[in-house]
Design a protein around this motif. Sequence first.
Motif, PDB file in Angstrom:
ATOM      1  N   PHE A   7       2.649  18.129  15.621  1.00 45.52           N
ATOM      2  CA  PHE A   7       2.491  16.689  15.396  1.00 45.52           C
ATOM      3  C   PHE A   7       1.267  16.509  14.521  1.00 45.52           C
ATOM      4  N   THR A   8       1.481  16.084  13.285  1.00 48.64           N
ATOM      5  CA  THR A   8       0.333  15.861  12.416  1.00 48.64           C
ATOM      6  C   THR A   8       0.675  14.807  11.366  1.00 48.64           C
ATOM      7  N   ALA A   9      -0.339  14.061  10.947  1.00 48.52           N
ATOM      8  CA  ALA A   9      -0.108  13.005   9.948  1.00 48.52           C
ATOM      9  C   ALA A   9       0.080  13.639   8.581  1.00 48.52           C
ATOM     10  N   PRO A  10       0.814  12.962   7.679  1.00 45.73           N
ATOM     11  CA  PRO A  10       0.957  13.493   6.323  1.00 45.73           C
ATOM     12  C   PRO A  10      -0.419  13.843   5.744  1.00 45.73           C
ATOM     13  N   GLU A  11      -0.446  14.936   4.999  1.00 41.83           N
ATOM     14  CA  GLU A  11      -1.717  15.458   4.492  1.00 41.83           C
ATOM     15  C   GLU A  11      -2.491  14.419   3.685  1.00 41.83           C
ATOM     16  N   MET A  12      -1.748  13.575   2.938  1.00 46.71           N
ATOM     17  CA  MET A  12      -2.434  12.588   2.096  1.00 46.71           C
ATOM     18  C   MET A  12      -3.241  11.581   2.922  1.00 46.71           C
ATOM     19  N   LEU A  13      -2.904  11.437   4.206  1.00 47.36           N
ATOM     20  CA  LEU A  13      -3.715  10.576   5.067  1.00 47.36           C
ATOM     21  C   LEU A  13      -4.855  11.355   5.699  1.00 47.36           C
ATOM     22  N   ARG A  14      -4.517  12.531   6.201  1.00 49.25           N
ATOM     23  CA  ARG A  14      -5.527  13.332   6.910  1.00 49.25           C
ATOM     24  C   ARG A  14      -6.651  13.797   6.004  1.00 49.25           C
TER      25      ARG A  14
ATOM     26  N   ILE B  78       5.850   3.852  -4.155  1.00 49.41           N
ATOM     27  CA  ILE B  78       4.854   2.928  -4.681  1.00 49.41           C
ATOM     28  C   ILE B  78       4.670   1.829  -3.635  1.00 49.41           C
ATOM     29  N   THR B  79       3.452   1.692  -3.128  1.00 51.81           N
ATOM     30  CA  THR B  79       3.180   0.671  -2.117  1.00 51.81           C
ATOM     31  C   THR B  79       2.355  -0.438  -2.754  1.00 51.81           C
ATOM     32  N   VAL B  80       2.717  -1.668  -2.451  1.00 55.02           N
ATOM     33  CA  VAL B  80       1.964  -2.807  -2.979  1.00 55.02           C
ATOM     34  C   VAL B  80       1.172  -3.450  -1.843  1.00 55.02           C
ATOM     35  N   TYR B  81      -0.132  -3.567  -2.054  1.00 51.34           N
ATOM     36  CA  TYR B  81      -1.029  -4.193  -1.080  1.00 51.34           C
ATOM     37  C   TYR B  81      -1.582  -5.480  -1.682  1.00 51.34           C
ATOM     38  N   ASP B  82      -2.032  -6.397  -0.822  1.00 50.96           N
ATOM     39  CA  ASP B  82      -2.699  -7.594  -1.324  1.00 50.96           C
ATOM     40  C   ASP B  82      -4.119  -7.640  -0.778  1.00 50.96           C
ATOM     41  N   VAL B  83      -4.875  -8.622  -1.204  1.00 56.18           N
ATOM     42  CA  VAL B  83      -6.250  -8.768  -0.710  1.00 56.18           C
ATOM     43  C   VAL B  83      -6.189  -9.252   0.732  1.00 56.18           C
ATOM     44  N   ALA B  84      -6.390  -8.348   1.648  1.00 63.62           N
ATOM     45  CA  ALA B  84      -6.396  -8.582   3.100  1.00 63.62           C
ATOM     46  C   ALA B  84      -6.699  -7.210   3.693  1.00 63.62           C
ATOM     47  N   CYS B  85      -6.672  -7.096   5.017  1.00 66.63           N
ATOM     48  CA  CYS B  85      -7.038  -5.801   5.598  1.00 66.63           C
ATOM     49  C   CYS B  85      -6.147  -4.665   5.091  1.00 66.63           C
ATOM     50  N   ASP B  86      -4.876  -4.968   4.781  1.00 62.03           N
ATOM     51  CA  ASP B  86      -3.977  -3.906   4.313  1.00 62.03           C
ATOM     52  C   ASP B  86      -4.502  -3.219   3.059  1.00 62.03           C
ATOM     53  N   SER B  87      -5.296  -3.948   2.257  1.00 61.21           N
ATOM     54  CA  SER B  87      -5.804  -3.363   1.011  1.00 61.21           C
ATOM     55  C   SER B  87      -6.742  -2.184   1.280  1.00 61.21           C
ATOM     56  N   LEU B  88      -7.255  -2.089   2.519  1.00 55.99           N
ATOM     57  CA  LEU B  88      -8.145  -0.956   2.828  1.00 55.99           C
ATOM     58  C   LEU B  88      -7.411   0.376   2.672  1.00 55.99           C
ATOM     59  N   TYR B  89      -6.073   0.341   2.718  1.00 57.44           N
ATOM     60  CA  TYR B  89      -5.306   1.572   2.485  1.00 57.44           C
ATOM     61  C   TYR B  89      -5.521   2.145   1.094  1.00 57.44           C
ATOM     62  N   MET B  90      -5.880   1.293   0.158  1.00 56.77           N
ATOM     63  CA  MET B  90      -6.000   1.775  -1.225  1.00 56.77           C
ATOM     64  C   MET B  90      -7.091   2.834  -1.355  1.00 56.77           C
ATOM     65  N   TRP B  91      -8.018   2.836  -0.388  1.00 57.11           N
ATOM     66  CA  TRP B  91      -9.091   3.837  -0.399  1.00 57.11           C
ATOM     67  C   TRP B  91      -8.778   5.003   0.558  1.00 57.11           C
ATOM     68  N   ALA B  92      -7.633   4.966   1.206  1.00 56.45           N
ATOM     69  CA  ALA B  92      -7.341   5.976   2.226  1.00 56.45           C
ATOM     70  C   ALA B  92      -6.077   6.772   1.940  1.00 56.45           C
ATOM     71  N   ILE B  93      -5.467   6.539   0.763  1.00 53.81           N
ATOM     72  CA  ILE B  93      -4.251   7.281   0.414  1.00 53.81           C
ATOM     73  C   ILE B  93      -4.384   7.803  -1.016  1.00 53.81           C
ATOM     74  N   ASP B  94      -3.572   8.802  -1.345  1.00 53.36           N
ATOM     75  CA  ASP B  94      -3.560   9.214  -2.742  1.00 53.36           C
ATOM     76  C   ASP B  94      -2.149   9.218  -3.322  1.00 53.36           C
ATOM     77  N   THR B  95      -1.262   8.405  -2.727  1.00 53.20           N
ATOM     78  CA  THR B  95       0.025   8.149  -3.368  1.00 53.20           C
ATOM     79  C   THR B  95      -0.110   6.844  -4.157  1.00 53.20           C
ATOM     80  N   ASP B  96       0.885   6.568  -5.011  1.00 54.21           N
ATOM     81  CA  ASP B  96       0.758   5.419  -5.914  1.00 54.21           C
ATOM     82  C   ASP B  96       0.754   4.092  -5.172  1.00 54.21           C
ATOM     83  N   CYS B  97      -0.115   3.211  -5.621  1.00 48.73           N
ATOM     84  CA  CYS B  97      -0.149   1.887  -5.034  1.00 48.73           C
ATOM     85  C   CYS B  97      -0.630   0.882  -6.067  1.00 48.73           C
ATOM     86  N   VAL B  98      -0.347  -0.380  -5.769  1.00 46.29           N
ATOM     87  CA  VAL B  98      -0.761  -1.479  -6.634  1.00 46.29           C
ATOM     88  C   VAL B  98      -1.472  -2.480  -5.735  1.00 46.29           C
ATOM     89  N   GLY B  99      -2.592  -3.003  -6.200  1.00 47.27           N
ATOM     90  CA  GLY B  99      -3.310  -4.022  -5.431  1.00 47.27           C
ATOM     91  C   GLY B  99      -3.209  -5.359  -6.146  1.00 47.27           C
TER      92      GLY B  99
END
Lengths: 69, 248
Positions: free
Chosen positions: B6-13, B47-68
Amino acid sequence: MVQIDYAHDRCKGCHYCIDVCPKKVISLSGELNDKGYETVKFDTSGCIACGSCYTVCPDYAITVIKKEG
Amino acid sequence: MADKIFTAPEMLRMSDPTGFCPGCGHGTAGRLQFEVLDEMGLLEDSITVYDVACDSLYMWAIDTDCVGVAHGRAIAAACGVKRTRPNNPVCAYVGDGATYSIGIQHTIWAAARNENITVIVINNGVFGMTGGQMAPTTLLGQKTITTPAGRSREMNGQPLDVVKLFTGMDIAYLARGSLDSVASINKTKKYIRKAFEKQMNGEGLSFVEILSPCPTNWGLSPQDSLKRIREVVEDVYPLGEFIERGVK
Ligand SMILES: Cc1ncc(C[n+]2csc(CCOP(=O)(O)OP(=O)(O)O)c2C)c(N)n1
Ligand code: SF4
Protein backbone atom coordinates in the motif's frame (compact mmCIF):
# COMPACT_ATOMS: atom_id res chain seq x y z
CA MET A 1 6.65 -10.26 7.40
CA VAL A 2 5.29 -6.73 7.43
CA GLN A 3 7.36 -3.64 6.88
CA ILE A 4 6.08 -0.12 7.44
CA ASP A 5 7.91 2.84 5.92
CA TYR A 6 6.84 5.91 7.83
CA ALA A 7 7.95 9.31 6.55
CA HIS A 8 7.69 11.09 9.89
CA ASP A 9 8.72 14.39 8.32
CA ARG A 10 5.52 14.31 6.18
CA CYS A 11 3.26 13.60 9.18
CA LYS A 12 1.00 16.47 10.32
CA GLY A 13 -0.20 14.75 13.48
CA CYS A 14 -3.88 14.19 12.60
CA HIS A 15 -3.58 10.69 14.11
CA TYR A 16 -6.34 9.25 11.91
CA CYS A 17 -4.13 6.16 11.59
CA ILE A 18 -4.26 5.48 15.34
CA ASP A 19 -8.07 5.50 15.27
CA VAL A 20 -8.53 3.10 12.35
CA CYS A 21 -5.91 0.45 13.10
CA PRO A 22 -7.96 -2.68 13.90
CA LYS A 23 -5.04 -4.21 15.80
CA LYS A 24 -4.24 -1.04 17.78
CA VAL A 25 -0.54 -1.27 16.95
CA ILE A 26 -0.15 2.47 16.23
CA SER A 27 0.42 4.86 19.11
CA LEU A 28 1.74 8.34 19.84
CA SER A 29 5.50 8.50 19.69
CA GLY A 30 5.86 11.27 22.24
CA GLU A 31 8.17 13.04 19.79
CA LEU A 32 7.74 16.06 17.55
CA ASN A 33 8.97 16.28 13.98
CA ASP A 34 10.73 19.36 12.58
CA LYS A 35 7.38 21.03 11.88
CA GLY A 36 6.29 20.48 15.48
CA TYR A 37 3.68 17.77 14.89
CA GLU A 38 3.50 14.79 17.23
CA THR A 39 4.39 11.71 15.22
CA VAL A 40 3.25 8.10 15.74
CA LYS A 41 5.02 4.79 16.19
CA PHE A 42 4.20 1.32 14.86
CA ASP A 43 4.51 -2.08 16.51
CA THR A 44 4.87 -4.07 13.31
CA SER A 45 4.80 -7.43 15.12
CA GLY A 46 1.00 -7.17 15.50
CA CYS A 47 0.35 -5.59 12.08
CA ILE A 48 -1.82 -7.58 9.64
CA ALA A 49 -1.04 -5.31 6.65
CA CYS A 50 -4.69 -4.35 6.10
CA GLY A 51 -3.64 -0.94 4.78
CA SER A 52 -6.19 1.03 6.82
CA CYS A 53 -3.57 3.49 8.10
CA TYR A 54 -2.37 4.06 4.55
CA THR A 55 -5.94 4.65 3.37
CA VAL A 56 -6.77 7.37 5.90
CA CYS A 57 -3.40 9.16 5.88
CA PRO A 58 -3.92 12.51 4.08
CA ASP A 59 -0.18 13.13 3.88
CA TYR A 60 1.28 10.07 2.07
CA ALA A 61 3.42 9.38 5.12
CA ILE A 62 2.73 5.64 5.38
CA THR A 63 3.71 2.74 3.12
CA VAL A 64 2.73 -0.78 4.19
CA ILE A 65 4.55 -3.73 2.64
CA LYS A 66 3.62 -7.35 3.26
CA LYS A 67 6.56 -9.47 2.17
CA GLU A 68 5.70 -12.94 0.94
CA GLY A 69 7.86 -16.03 1.56
CA MET B 1 3.75 -14.58 -4.47
CA ALA B 2 4.36 -10.89 -4.99
CA ASP B 3 4.64 -8.53 -2.05
CA LYS B 4 1.42 -6.77 -1.11
CA ILE B 5 2.05 -3.05 -0.96
CA PHE B 6 0.00 0.00 0.00
CA THR B 7 1.73 3.15 -1.14
CA ALA B 8 0.80 6.48 -2.72
CA PRO B 9 1.81 7.19 -6.32
CA GLU B 10 5.47 8.20 -6.41
CA MET B 11 4.66 11.66 -7.77
CA LEU B 12 2.89 12.42 -4.48
CA ARG B 13 5.31 10.72 -2.11
CA MET B 14 8.41 12.20 -3.71
CA SER B 15 7.05 15.75 -3.98
CA ASP B 16 7.06 18.29 -1.16
CA PRO B 17 4.45 17.69 1.55
CA THR B 18 1.08 19.27 0.73
CA GLY B 19 0.19 22.67 2.17
CA PHE B 20 -3.14 21.43 3.56
CA CYS B 21 -3.97 21.76 7.26
CA PRO B 22 -3.62 18.70 9.53
CA GLY B 23 -6.53 16.31 8.99
CA CYS B 24 -7.80 18.08 5.85
CA GLY B 25 -9.59 15.79 3.39
CA HIS B 26 -7.99 17.36 0.31
CA GLY B 27 -4.87 15.21 0.78
CA THR B 28 -6.86 11.98 0.69
CA ALA B 29 -9.28 13.01 -2.09
CA GLY B 30 -6.49 14.04 -4.45
CA ARG B 31 -4.58 10.87 -3.65
CA LEU B 32 -7.60 8.80 -4.71
CA GLN B 33 -7.70 10.71 -8.00
CA PHE B 34 -4.01 10.03 -8.69
CA GLU B 35 -4.22 6.39 -7.48
CA VAL B 36 -7.00 5.79 -10.01
CA LEU B 37 -5.15 7.55 -12.84
CA ASP B 38 -2.02 5.57 -11.98
CA GLU B 39 -3.89 2.24 -11.92
CA MET B 40 -5.50 3.05 -15.28
CA GLY B 41 -2.10 3.93 -16.78
CA LEU B 42 -3.26 7.53 -17.36
CA LEU B 43 -1.14 9.45 -14.87
CA GLU B 44 1.40 10.76 -17.39
CA ASP B 45 -1.28 12.04 -19.77
CA SER B 46 -3.55 13.49 -17.11
CA ILE B 47 -4.23 17.20 -16.86
CA THR B 48 -5.79 18.54 -13.66
CA VAL B 49 -7.30 22.01 -13.44
CA TYR B 50 -7.22 23.80 -10.08
CA ASP B 51 -8.61 27.19 -9.10
CA VAL B 52 -7.59 29.73 -6.49
CA ALA B 53 -8.73 27.96 -3.30
CA CYS B 54 -7.22 25.28 -1.08
CA ASP B 55 -7.19 22.83 -4.00
CA SER B 56 -4.55 25.00 -5.69
CA LEU B 57 -2.07 23.86 -3.02
CA TYR B 58 -1.78 20.66 -5.09
CA MET B 59 0.09 22.61 -7.73
CA TRP B 60 3.11 22.58 -5.42
CA ALA B 61 2.70 18.92 -4.42
CA ILE B 62 2.48 17.09 -7.75
CA ASP B 63 4.60 16.81 -10.85
CA THR B 64 1.93 15.78 -13.35
CA ASP B 65 0.43 18.39 -15.67
CA CYS B 66 -1.91 20.93 -14.21
CA VAL B 67 -3.43 24.31 -14.94
CA GLY B 68 -4.20 26.96 -12.33
CA VAL B 69 -7.06 29.35 -13.05
CA ALA B 70 -9.07 32.08 -11.34
CA HIS B 71 -11.35 31.10 -8.49
CA GLY B 72 -14.47 29.35 -9.76
CA ARG B 73 -13.29 28.90 -13.34
CA ALA B 74 -11.76 25.42 -13.17
CA ILE B 75 -14.71 23.65 -14.80
CA ALA B 76 -14.82 26.18 -17.67
CA ALA B 77 -11.06 25.88 -18.17
CA ALA B 78 -11.21 22.09 -18.02
CA CYS B 79 -13.83 22.08 -20.80
CA GLY B 80 -11.43 24.11 -22.94
CA VAL B 81 -8.46 21.88 -22.15
CA LYS B 82 -10.48 18.76 -23.01
CA ARG B 83 -11.75 20.19 -26.28
CA THR B 84 -8.22 20.96 -27.42
CA ARG B 85 -6.75 17.74 -26.00
CA PRO B 86 -9.58 15.23 -26.39
CA ASN B 87 -7.37 12.20 -25.77
CA ASN B 88 -6.00 13.34 -22.41
CA PRO B 89 -7.88 12.59 -19.19
CA VAL B 90 -8.92 15.99 -17.86
CA CYS B 91 -10.11 16.65 -14.33
CA ALA B 92 -11.37 19.80 -12.65
CA TYR B 93 -10.51 19.33 -8.98
CA VAL B 94 -12.35 22.03 -7.04
CA GLY B 95 -14.07 23.21 -3.88
CA ASP B 96 -17.78 23.48 -3.21
CA GLY B 97 -17.57 27.24 -2.77
CA ALA B 98 -16.24 27.70 -6.28
CA THR B 99 -18.46 25.08 -7.89
CA TYR B 100 -21.79 26.14 -6.44
CA SER B 101 -21.40 29.92 -5.98
CA ILE B 102 -19.08 31.99 -8.20
CA GLY B 103 -18.70 29.15 -10.73
CA ILE B 104 -22.25 27.79 -10.69
CA GLN B 105 -22.90 28.81 -14.29
CA HIS B 106 -19.99 26.66 -15.48
CA THR B 107 -21.24 23.77 -13.35
CA ILE B 108 -24.72 23.93 -14.83
CA TRP B 109 -23.62 24.47 -18.43
CA ALA B 110 -20.94 21.80 -18.34
CA ALA B 111 -23.79 19.47 -17.33
CA ALA B 112 -26.21 20.84 -19.91
CA ARG B 113 -23.59 20.34 -22.63
CA ASN B 114 -22.54 17.01 -21.09
CA GLU B 115 -18.88 17.99 -21.43
CA ASN B 116 -16.56 15.00 -21.50
CA ILE B 117 -14.58 15.86 -18.35
CA THR B 118 -14.37 14.58 -14.80
CA VAL B 119 -15.20 16.96 -11.98
CA ILE B 120 -14.19 16.20 -8.39
CA VAL B 121 -15.79 18.59 -5.89
CA ILE B 122 -14.63 18.76 -2.28
CA ASN B 123 -17.70 19.51 -0.17
CA ASN B 124 -16.35 20.82 3.14
CA GLY B 125 -19.30 23.16 3.67
CA VAL B 126 -17.23 26.35 3.85
CA PHE B 127 -14.95 28.65 1.91
CA GLY B 128 -11.77 27.05 3.24
CA MET B 129 -8.90 29.10 1.94
CA THR B 130 -10.38 32.49 2.83
CA GLY B 131 -11.07 31.53 6.43
CA GLY B 132 -14.35 29.68 6.73
CA GLN B 133 -17.13 31.86 5.30
CA MET B 134 -20.53 30.36 4.48
CA ALA B 135 -20.59 28.33 1.26
CA PRO B 136 -23.68 27.25 -0.72
CA THR B 137 -23.32 23.85 0.98
CA THR B 138 -23.18 25.19 4.55
CA LEU B 139 -25.85 23.41 6.60
CA LEU B 140 -28.84 25.21 8.11
CA GLY B 141 -27.89 26.27 11.62
CA GLN B 142 -24.18 25.88 10.94
CA LYS B 143 -22.06 28.66 12.40
CA THR B 144 -19.43 30.17 10.13
CA ILE B 145 -17.65 33.49 10.32
CA THR B 146 -20.30 35.04 8.04
CA THR B 147 -23.22 33.27 9.74
CA PRO B 148 -22.26 33.75 13.40
CA ALA B 149 -25.77 32.88 14.57
CA GLY B 150 -25.97 29.88 12.23
CA ARG B 151 -27.19 29.72 8.63
CA SER B 152 -30.86 30.53 8.32
CA ARG B 153 -33.13 29.69 5.42
CA GLU B 154 -34.77 33.13 5.50
CA MET B 155 -31.52 35.08 5.46
CA ASN B 156 -29.20 32.80 3.46
CA GLY B 157 -31.35 30.42 1.46
CA GLN B 158 -31.30 26.67 1.69
CA PRO B 159 -28.18 24.55 1.24
CA LEU B 160 -27.47 23.62 -2.36
CA ASP B 161 -27.52 19.90 -3.12
CA VAL B 162 -25.96 19.02 -6.46
CA VAL B 163 -27.97 15.82 -6.69
CA LYS B 164 -31.18 17.86 -6.73
CA LEU B 165 -29.62 20.46 -9.02
CA PHE B 166 -28.67 17.83 -11.61
CA THR B 167 -32.00 15.97 -11.50
CA GLY B 168 -33.02 15.24 -15.06
CA MET B 169 -29.64 16.26 -16.49
CA ASP B 170 -28.40 13.94 -19.22
CA ILE B 171 -24.85 13.50 -17.91
CA ALA B 172 -22.70 10.37 -17.76
CA TYR B 173 -22.28 10.01 -14.02
CA LEU B 174 -23.05 11.63 -10.67
CA ALA B 175 -21.97 10.21 -7.32
CA ARG B 176 -21.30 11.44 -3.82
CA GLY B 177 -18.70 9.84 -1.57
CA SER B 178 -17.21 10.64 1.81
CA LEU B 179 -13.88 10.45 3.60
CA ASP B 180 -15.21 9.63 7.07
CA SER B 181 -13.93 6.03 7.27
CA VAL B 182 -11.75 3.47 5.50
CA ALA B 183 -14.87 1.93 3.92
CA SER B 184 -16.14 5.31 2.69
CA ILE B 185 -12.75 6.20 1.25
CA ASN B 186 -12.57 2.89 -0.63
CA LYS B 187 -16.08 3.42 -2.00
CA THR B 188 -15.25 6.97 -3.05
CA LYS B 189 -12.27 5.62 -4.94
CA LYS B 190 -14.59 3.28 -6.89
CA TYR B 191 -16.74 6.29 -7.85
CA ILE B 192 -13.68 8.17 -9.08
CA ARG B 193 -12.57 5.14 -11.06
CA LYS B 194 -15.97 4.92 -12.75
CA ALA B 195 -15.86 8.66 -13.47
CA PHE B 196 -12.55 8.42 -15.34
CA GLU B 197 -13.64 5.26 -17.15
CA LYS B 198 -16.69 7.11 -18.44
CA GLN B 199 -14.60 10.03 -19.58
CA MET B 200 -12.20 7.72 -21.43
CA ASN B 201 -15.25 6.05 -23.07
CA GLY B 202 -16.38 9.50 -24.22
CA GLU B 203 -19.67 9.30 -22.31
CA GLY B 204 -19.66 12.89 -21.09
CA LEU B 205 -19.64 14.65 -17.74
CA SER B 206 -18.68 12.52 -14.75
CA PHE B 207 -19.11 14.34 -11.46
CA VAL B 208 -18.05 13.10 -8.03
CA GLU B 209 -18.73 15.16 -4.92
CA ILE B 210 -16.80 14.20 -1.78
CA LEU B 211 -17.80 15.08 1.80
CA SER B 212 -14.56 16.20 3.33
CA PRO B 213 -13.37 17.49 6.71
CA CYS B 214 -12.06 21.04 7.19
CA PRO B 215 -11.00 20.83 10.87
CA THR B 216 -9.45 24.30 10.83
CA ASN B 217 -12.59 26.16 9.82
CA TRP B 218 -15.02 23.87 11.59
CA GLY B 219 -13.13 24.49 14.82
CA LEU B 220 -13.06 20.76 15.50
CA SER B 221 -10.32 18.17 15.95
CA PRO B 222 -9.70 15.93 12.93
CA GLN B 223 -11.45 13.11 14.82
CA ASP B 224 -14.54 15.19 15.66
CA SER B 225 -14.65 16.46 12.08
CA LEU B 226 -15.05 12.92 10.75
CA LYS B 227 -17.68 12.24 13.40
CA ARG B 228 -19.58 15.37 12.27
CA ILE B 229 -19.56 14.14 8.66
CA ARG B 230 -20.91 10.75 9.76
CA GLU B 231 -23.53 11.99 12.20
CA VAL B 232 -24.67 15.30 10.69
CA VAL B 233 -23.50 16.03 7.15
CA GLU B 234 -24.37 12.65 5.59
CA ASP B 235 -27.99 13.10 6.72
CA VAL B 236 -28.28 16.23 4.59
CA TYR B 237 -26.10 15.08 1.70
CA PRO B 238 -26.73 11.35 1.21
CA LEU B 239 -24.02 9.18 -0.32
CA GLY B 240 -24.28 6.98 -3.38
CA GLU B 241 -24.53 6.95 -7.16
CA PHE B 242 -27.35 9.11 -8.51
CA ILE B 243 -26.95 9.30 -12.27
CA GLU B 244 -25.36 6.67 -14.45
CA ARG B 245 -25.87 6.74 -18.16
CA GLY B 246 -26.98 3.40 -19.53
CA VAL B 247 -27.89 2.03 -16.08
CA LYS B 248 -31.52 2.29 -15.06
C1 LIG C 1 -12.64 36.02 -8.41
C2 LIG C 1 -12.31 35.70 -6.99
N1 LIG C 1 -13.22 35.89 -6.01
C3 LIG C 1 -12.93 35.58 -4.74
C4 LIG C 1 -11.71 35.07 -4.41
C5 LIG C 1 -11.41 34.73 -2.98
N2 LIG C 1 -11.44 33.30 -2.71
C6 LIG C 1 -10.33 32.54 -2.73
S1 LIG C 1 -10.60 30.93 -2.30
C7 LIG C 1 -12.27 31.27 -2.07
C8 LIG C 1 -13.24 30.21 -1.61
C9 LIG C 1 -12.68 28.86 -1.46
O1 LIG C 1 -13.67 27.94 -1.13
P1 LIG C 1 -13.89 26.62 -1.95
O2 LIG C 1 -14.00 26.91 -3.39
O3 LIG C 1 -15.02 25.89 -1.31
O4 LIG C 1 -12.54 25.77 -1.76
P2 LIG C 1 -11.76 25.35 -0.40
O5 LIG C 1 -10.74 26.42 -0.19
O6 LIG C 1 -12.77 25.24 0.69
O7 LIG C 1 -11.16 24.02 -0.73
C10 LIG C 1 -12.56 32.60 -2.34
C11 LIG C 1 -13.90 33.20 -2.22
C12 LIG C 1 -10.77 34.89 -5.44
N3 LIG C 1 -9.56 34.35 -5.21
N4 LIG C 1 -11.07 35.22 -6.72
S1 SF4 D 1 -8.64 25.52 5.28
FE1 SF4 D 1 -9.85 23.64 5.32
S2 SF4 D 1 -9.95 22.95 3.19
FE2 SF4 D 1 -8.26 24.45 3.35
S3 SF4 D 1 -6.39 23.23 3.72
FE3 SF4 D 1 -7.20 23.84 5.73
S4 SF4 D 1 -8.53 22.13 6.37
FE4 SF4 D 1 -8.18 21.93 4.15
